[in-house]
Design a protein around this motif. Structure first.
Motif, PDB file in Angstrom:
ATOM      1  N   ILE A   1      59.816  24.556  21.012  1.00  0.00           N
ATOM      2  CA  ILE A   1      59.649  24.622  19.562  1.00  0.00           C
ATOM      3  C   ILE A   1      58.460  23.739  19.209  1.00  0.00           C
ATOM      4  CG2 ILE A   1      60.693  24.239  17.310  1.00  0.00           C
ATOM      5  CD1 ILE A   1      63.425  24.610  18.562  1.00  0.00           C
ATOM      6  N   TRP A   2      57.332  24.388  18.892  1.00  0.00           N
ATOM      7  CA  TRP A   2      56.089  23.682  18.590  1.00  0.00           C
ATOM      8  C   TRP A   2      56.087  23.272  17.123  1.00  0.00           C
ATOM      9  CZ3 TRP A   2      51.401  23.226  21.722  1.00  0.00           C
ATOM     10  CH2 TRP A   2      51.618  23.569  23.057  1.00  0.00           C
ATOM     11  N   LEU A   3      55.882  22.002  16.879  1.00  0.00           N
ATOM     12  CA  LEU A   3      55.869  21.460  15.518  1.00  0.00           C
ATOM     13  C   LEU A   3      54.516  21.728  14.859  1.00  0.00           C
ATOM     14  CD1 LEU A   3      57.677  18.077  16.228  1.00  0.00           C
ATOM     15  CD2 LEU A   3      58.668  20.266  15.537  1.00  0.00           C
ATOM     16  N   PRO A   4      54.465  21.725  13.529  1.00  0.00           N
ATOM     17  CA  PRO A   4      53.218  22.065  12.829  1.00  0.00           C
ATOM     18  C   PRO A   4      52.088  21.097  13.171  1.00  0.00           C
ATOM     19  CG  PRO A   4      54.805  21.098  11.319  1.00  0.00           C
ATOM     20  CD  PRO A   4      55.550  21.383  12.585  1.00  0.00           C
ATOM     21  N   HIS A   5      50.894  21.657  13.337  1.00  0.00           N
ATOM     22  CA  HIS A   5      49.736  20.818  13.672  1.00  0.00           C
ATOM     23  C   HIS A   5      49.091  20.215  12.431  1.00  0.00           C
ATOM     24  CE1 HIS A   5      48.081  24.747  12.665  1.00  0.00           C
ATOM     25  NE2 HIS A   5      46.911  24.184  12.458  1.00  0.00           N
ATOM     26  N   ASN A   6      49.448  20.718  11.235  1.00  0.00           N
ATOM     27  CA  ASN A   6      48.733  20.322  10.014  1.00  0.00           C
ATOM     28  C   ASN A   6      49.624  19.707   8.949  1.00  0.00           C
ATOM     29  OD1 ASN A   6      50.084  22.700   9.582  1.00  0.00           O
ATOM     30  ND2 ASN A   6      48.394  23.747   8.553  1.00  0.00           N
ATOM     31  N   GLU A   7      50.868  19.394   9.283  1.00  0.00           N
ATOM     32  CA  GLU A   7      51.760  18.682   8.368  1.00  0.00           C
ATOM     33  C   GLU A   7      52.599  17.692   9.168  1.00  0.00           C
ATOM     34  OE1 GLU A   7      54.032  20.832   5.485  1.00  0.00           O
ATOM     35  OE2 GLU A   7      52.670  22.555   5.472  1.00  0.00           O
ATOM     36  N   SER A   8      52.812  16.514   8.608  1.00  0.00           N
ATOM     37  CA  SER A   8      53.740  15.579   9.232  1.00  0.00           C
ATOM     38  C   SER A   8      55.162  16.081   9.018  1.00  0.00           C
ATOM     39  CB  SER A   8      53.591  14.185   8.603  1.00  0.00           C
ATOM     40  OG  SER A   8      52.279  13.694   8.762  1.00  0.00           O
ATOM     41  N   VAL A   9      56.035  15.791   9.973  1.00  0.00           N
ATOM     42  CA  VAL A   9      57.434  16.201   9.818  1.00  0.00           C
ATOM     43  C   VAL A   9      58.362  15.104  10.324  1.00  0.00           C
ATOM     44  CG1 VAL A   9      57.027  18.692   9.965  1.00  0.00           C
ATOM     45  CG2 VAL A   9      57.477  17.383  12.062  1.00  0.00           C
ATOM     46  N   GLU A  10      59.531  15.060   9.727  1.00  0.00           N
ATOM     47  CA  GLU A  10      60.640  14.292  10.270  1.00  0.00           C
ATOM     48  C   GLU A  10      61.617  15.282  10.894  1.00  0.00           C
ATOM     49  OE1 GLU A  10      61.721  10.864   7.295  1.00  0.00           O
ATOM     50  OE2 GLU A  10      60.615  12.458   6.238  1.00  0.00           O
ATOM     51  N   LEU A  11      62.075  14.974  12.093  1.00  0.00           N
ATOM     52  CA  LEU A  11      63.051  15.810  12.785  1.00  0.00           C
ATOM     53  C   LEU A  11      64.439  15.379  12.312  1.00  0.00           C
ATOM     54  CD1 LEU A  11      61.471  15.579  16.339  1.00  0.00           C
ATOM     55  CD2 LEU A  11      61.172  17.407  14.665  1.00  0.00           C
ATOM     56  N   VAL A  12      65.109  16.260  11.592  1.00  0.00           N
ATOM     57  CA  VAL A  12      66.377  15.913  10.961  1.00  0.00           C
ATOM     58  C   VAL A  12      67.566  16.308  11.830  1.00  0.00           C
ATOM     59  CG1 VAL A  12      67.817  16.220   8.908  1.00  0.00           C
ATOM     60  CG2 VAL A  12      65.317  16.153   8.683  1.00  0.00           C
ATOM     61  N   GLU A  13      67.564  17.552  12.336  1.00  0.00           N
ATOM     62  CA  GLU A  13      68.725  18.013  13.092  1.00  0.00           C
ATOM     63  C   GLU A  13      68.348  19.202  13.968  1.00  0.00           C
ATOM     64  OE1 GLU A  13      73.186  17.640  11.637  1.00  0.00           O
ATOM     65  OE2 GLU A  13      72.294  19.503  10.873  1.00  0.00           O
ATOM     66  N   LEU A  14      68.940  19.255  15.158  1.00  0.00           N
ATOM     67  CA  LEU A  14      68.784  20.385  16.072  1.00  0.00           C
ATOM     68  C   LEU A  14      70.155  20.987  16.303  1.00  0.00           C
ATOM     69  CD1 LEU A  14      67.095  22.115  18.070  1.00  0.00           C
ATOM     70  CD2 LEU A  14      67.581  20.375  19.808  1.00  0.00           C
ATOM     71  N   ARG A  15      70.310  22.288  15.949  1.00  0.00           N
ATOM     72  CA  ARG A  15      71.601  22.958  16.071  1.00  0.00           C
ATOM     73  C   ARG A  15      71.445  24.204  16.933  1.00  0.00           C
ATOM     74  NH1 ARG A  15      71.884  21.791  10.024  1.00  0.00           N
ATOM     75  NH2 ARG A  15      71.076  23.913   9.690  1.00  0.00           N
ATOM     76  N   SER A  16      72.488  24.550  17.681  1.00  0.00           N
ATOM     77  CA  SER A  16      72.452  25.741  18.536  1.00  0.00           C
ATOM     78  C   SER A  16      73.875  26.201  18.801  1.00  0.00           C
ATOM     79  CB  SER A  16      71.736  25.442  19.853  1.00  0.00           C
ATOM     80  OG  SER A  16      72.372  24.375  20.533  1.00  0.00           O
ATOM     81  N   ASP A  17      74.003  27.469  19.241  1.00  0.00           N
ATOM     82  CA  ASP A  17      75.343  27.986  19.534  1.00  0.00           C
ATOM     83  C   ASP A  17      75.728  27.830  21.005  1.00  0.00           C
ATOM     84  OD1 ASP A  17      73.710  29.904  20.604  1.00  0.00           O
ATOM     85  OD2 ASP A  17      74.584  31.603  19.538  1.00  0.00           O
TER      86      ASP A  17
END
Length: 382
Positions: A136-152
């Motif tokens: 999962i590649w994060l955006p190159h042009n915006e800062s982000v905070e990683l809040v939660e990763l969910r999966s089945d």
């Protein structure tokens, strides 16, 4: 859905993960650098996670990543939102455009700004059945905070064991004007070359900074490249007398930690406004209020005689510098014009007169890969 802790073992391409009230913010420069030199442009660039991605194996068929984006919005300039890319077993399956988040709104005419808060964003992906490697590649042009990763289904950290390519450059390496994070030219080249990218492309901040060289010295890498020039010119931060020894020192520092690692020094790609005209560069006021803000060079060609830098001068200086370091058999010079030259500018013009568009990022990435990762290329043995 299972909620998995986002640990450093899941994240590639970040120097560290900062704990915030919402979650974790990836940084590409360590806190020691950010605290010692809190330049606003540098802090914005390093916090935009270009090349940073979550990597894991799973049998899950549904995955959700909750992020909280932060960006800068310039009034009168329609800048595209960032994307989160999903790759499964190396193939791009989905690109999810960000919504919401927080932003700083800046009036380029007056310099006034205001802060606007918004909701977090959920990137929800459907995956094929069976065991697979997910990126999962994060955006190159915006800062982000990683809040939660969910999966089945559970996720497990994954190490491909592939060589690590450490790259440093300007906003072009950072990915400016690329459509998605996996479409920036270093990411394109890394996929073709079959290597793991660690991207230190910093918009406006490839300024031969000693702390960047020290970070590269101390970062594990099997392959290294450094692309210098455009920011030194459009920032008008050095004269030729200072630039050449600064680059020597930059390379010397990297060599302290990587004495024999293949290292490619890349000069600037073609940029018409700065080929023969020094900086500083600036926004073109005539483009304010249009759908494409453009850049101009405000220096004078006469300044070259006094040591001011242009892209043509820098290419000559870097080529000569590598020749003078002939004692280093693993140092290579790549003329940036072979990645994007005058003819390319006619066929694929730079939309803002400075940065390549998405198709041109693809072209540059393919050309770099063909040069570097070919059997006899500097990275060919990788």
């Amino acid at each position: 859905m299972i909620t998995s802790a986002i640990t450093p073992s899941l994240v590639r391409g970040a120097a560290e993960l900062e704990s915030t009230a919402r979650g974790l913010r990836p940084h590409r420069l360590p806190a020691s650098v950010r605290e010692r030199f809190p330049d606003p442009q540098l802090l914005m660039a390093e916090s935009q996670p270009s090349g940073v991605r979550l990597v894991f194996t799973t049998t899950a068929e549904q995955v959700e990543l909750v992020t909280h984006p932060t960006r800068v919005v310039y009034l009168g300039a329609d800048r595209p939102r960032g994307f989160v890319d999903l790759l499964v077993d190396g193939e791009l399956l989905h690109s999810d455009e960000l919504t919401g988040g927080s932003y700083t709104e800046v009036n380029m005419s007056t310099g006034a700004s205001r802060q606007v808060e918004g909701e977090s964003h959920v990137s929800a992906f459907s995956l094929p059945a069976g065991a697979k490697v997910v990126e999962i590649w994060l955006p190159h042009n915006e800062s982000v905070e990683l809040v939660e990763l969910r999966s089945d289904a559970p996720v497990e950290a994954y190490d491909s064991g592939r060589p690590v390519w450490l790259h440093h450059g300007s906003s072009i390496s950072h990915g400016s004007n690329a459509a998605t994070p996996s479409g920036i030219w270093p990411a394109v080249a890394a996929r073709i070359g079959g290597v793991e990218l660690h991207n230190l492309g910093f918009g406006g901040s490839a300024l031969v900074d000693p702390f960047t060289a020290q970070l590269m010295r101390d970062t594990p890498a099997d392959l290294i490249s450094v692309k210098l020039g455009i920011n030194v010119v459009n920032g008008d931060v050095m004269r030729l007398r200072a630039f050449v020894p600064a680059v020597h020192g930059f390379l010397d520092t990297i060599r302290e930690g990587h004495p024999e690692t293949p290292l490619v020094l890349v000069s600037p790609i073609f940029c018409g406004i700065h080929e023969d005209t020094p900086g500083p560069g600036a926004f073109d006021p005539a483009s304010f209020g249009t759908n494409q803000v453009r850049f101009i060079a405000t220096g004078s060609p006469e300044g070259v005689a006094a040591g001011q830098l242009t892209l043509r001068v820098i290419r000559e200086a870097l080529a000569s510098l590598v020749e003078r370091r002939a004692e280093d058999p693993n140092l290579f010079y790549l003329d940036g014009l072979s990645l994007y030259g005058h003819t390319d500018a006619e066929e694929h013009p730079l939309p803002d007169a400075l940065h390549p568009d998405g198709a041109t990022h693809q072209l540059i990435g393919e050309r770099f890969a063909k040069y570097a990762f070919a059997g006899k290329g500097p990275f060919g043995t990788a």
